[in-house]
Design a protein around this motif. Sequence first.
Motif, mmCIF file in Angstrom:
data_model
loop_
_atom_site.group_PDB
_atom_site.id
_atom_site.type_symbol
_atom_site.label_atom_id
_atom_site.label_comp_id
_atom_site.label_asym_id
_atom_site.label_seq_id
_atom_site.Cartn_x
_atom_site.Cartn_y
_atom_site.Cartn_z
ATOM 1 N N UNK A 1 11.826 10.604 -5.146
ATOM 2 C CA UNK A 1 11.001 9.589 -4.491
ATOM 3 C C UNK A 1 9.909 9.103 -5.448
ATOM 4 N N UNK A 2 9.278 10.050 -6.153
ATOM 5 C CA UNK A 2 8.234 9.674 -7.106
ATOM 6 C C UNK A 2 8.831 8.864 -8.258
ATOM 7 N N UNK B 1 9.455 5.416 -7.089
ATOM 8 C CA UNK B 1 8.193 4.679 -6.989
ATOM 9 C C UNK B 1 7.783 4.174 -8.363
ATOM 10 N N UNK C 1 6.985 0.392 -9.145
ATOM 11 C CA UNK C 1 5.705 -0.095 -9.656
ATOM 12 C C UNK C 1 5.890 -0.800 -10.997
ATOM 13 N N UNK D 1 7.486 -4.832 -2.495
ATOM 14 C CA UNK D 1 6.988 -3.645 -1.799
ATOM 15 C C UNK D 1 7.931 -3.272 -0.659
ATOM 16 N N UNK E 1 14.913 9.385 1.041
ATOM 17 C CA UNK E 1 14.381 10.573 1.706
ATOM 18 C C UNK E 1 15.362 11.068 2.770
ATOM 19 N N UNK E 2 15.873 10.130 3.551
ATOM 20 C CA UNK E 2 16.786 10.498 4.635
ATOM 21 C C UNK E 2 18.041 11.180 4.085
ATOM 22 N N UNK F 1 13.212 3.825 -0.693
ATOM 23 C CA UNK F 1 12.628 5.165 -0.616
ATOM 24 C C UNK F 1 12.886 5.811 0.741
ATOM 25 N N UNK F 2 12.797 5.001 1.804
ATOM 26 C CA UNK F 2 13.105 5.526 3.134
ATOM 27 C C UNK F 2 14.514 6.099 3.181
ATOM 28 N N UNK F 3 15.480 5.360 2.649
ATOM 29 C CA UNK F 3 16.869 5.825 2.652
ATOM 30 C C UNK F 3 17.073 7.043 1.769
ATOM 31 N N UNK G 1 5.192 -10.166 -4.697
ATOM 32 C CA UNK G 1 4.911 -8.738 -4.718
ATOM 33 C C UNK G 1 5.207 -8.108 -3.358
ATOM 34 N N UNK G 2 4.883 -8.856 -2.310
ATOM 35 C CA UNK G 2 5.084 -8.366 -0.949
ATOM 36 C C UNK G 2 6.554 -8.011 -0.721
ATOM 37 N N UNK H 1 11.073 -1.641 -1.964
ATOM 38 C CA UNK H 1 10.789 -0.284 -2.386
ATOM 39 C C UNK H 1 10.736 0.639 -1.167
ATOM 40 N N UNK H 2 10.088 0.156 -0.089
ATOM 41 C CA UNK H 2 10.002 0.948 1.142
ATOM 42 C C UNK H 2 11.392 1.263 1.674
ATOM 43 N N UNK H 3 12.259 0.263 1.627
ATOM 44 C CA UNK H 3 13.606 0.437 2.157
ATOM 45 C C UNK H 3 14.387 1.480 1.345
#
Lengths: 277, 126
Positions: free
Chosen positions: B90-91, B94, B98, B6, B17-18, B13-15, B2-3, B9-11
């Motif tokens: 982004x949502x 996510x 999830x 996560x 947004x940018x 979503x970060x991109x 799971x880690x 997903x962070x990677x």
Amino acid sequence: MTVLAFTIILFAGAYTAGLIGSLTGLGGGVVIIPLLSVFLGVDIHYAIGAALVSVIATSSGSAAAYVREGITNMRIGMFLEIATTLGAVFGALLATIAPTHVIAVLFGCILIFSAMNSLRKKALHVLNESSPLAYKLKLYGSYPTSTGIIQYGTKNVLGGFVMMVVAGILSGLLGIGSGALKVIAMDNIMRIPFKVSTTTSNFMMGVTAMASAVVYLQRGYIQPGICMPVVIGVLLGALTGARILIRSSPEKLKIFFAVIITLLALQMIYNGVTGKI
Amino acid sequence: MEKVKDKDLQYVIGNLLRWGVWSSMAIALLGGAIYLYRHGQEIVNYPRFEEQDHDMLAILKDIFHGIAAGHGRSLIMLGIILLFATPVMRVVFSLIGFALEKDKLYVVITLIVLTIIFVSIQGGLG
């Protein structure tokens, strides 16, 4: 005034607002509205529309970095977004019926509160155990620091949630990110570590502002001629501010701006009370 | 396991947004340049605010007609719409994340947020 001159003045003002907003941690939206409505005579409705759009830009832009570093807690953010988006839609609908001078006075009060709050010392606390509800909702996590990974838990979920609804309403009504209220909900009530609460609050702002901005768009509050210089100006100003912050921690600057912003707020309240806005 | 997910997903979503922010800003800037080129010397005239009530489809239609006619203001609006879409995407991402993590609770929570956004886009409450 020609369109060109107006655009250049707006851009310069927005750049300053973004810079001050990011240096003080107040956010650009909160500074741009008095600037547009008090100094440039822009109708406060257009000012709110432009500020909301700039809040989406700056929060998404700066959230990108924190998300990738793994400081932002996406679960806490997503859960509390239920509260902020609900509040934001409600606030945007309120804005369409609330009289302008009431908005101006309320804005002034929130501005003073935010300015005072930006001077508050941030206590560092880490909760080891989550409350049962927080545990069920998985509102815990860890974040990297220079001394290793820190685990944290949260508590008082309902209190934080209610405070977030209020933050959402004010964001939708006044066109601001309500960063100060969001951080209070997460920091003081839910006891989330400061670094996580600020970055998560920033992360949530984009979606919160968007939920009300769509209502504003449909009501004609979003003027492209005003938004373009404002959004680009605030974004660039915020980026410059973030660069300066990395190099120094400008405590004296913060106090200076808190005073200026309080004066601006008093001017807005005065204009609202005397019906000049 | 799971880690790791996560982190992915962070990677992503970060991109997301940018890129969302920078591409919408680029479009708005281009639109702004056209707008200033065509109308820069005119006198500013923003009338007192008047309440309007458009639905999203009509707004989008107007924007595309405007862009086809070469209006800078419509191009700025397209940039703004793209900016609005960034947090929504982004949502959505996510939600996918999830779902891949089989985190049912957060799939439901994310769906609630999406529903609220959808209702506000529909203007169903207005």
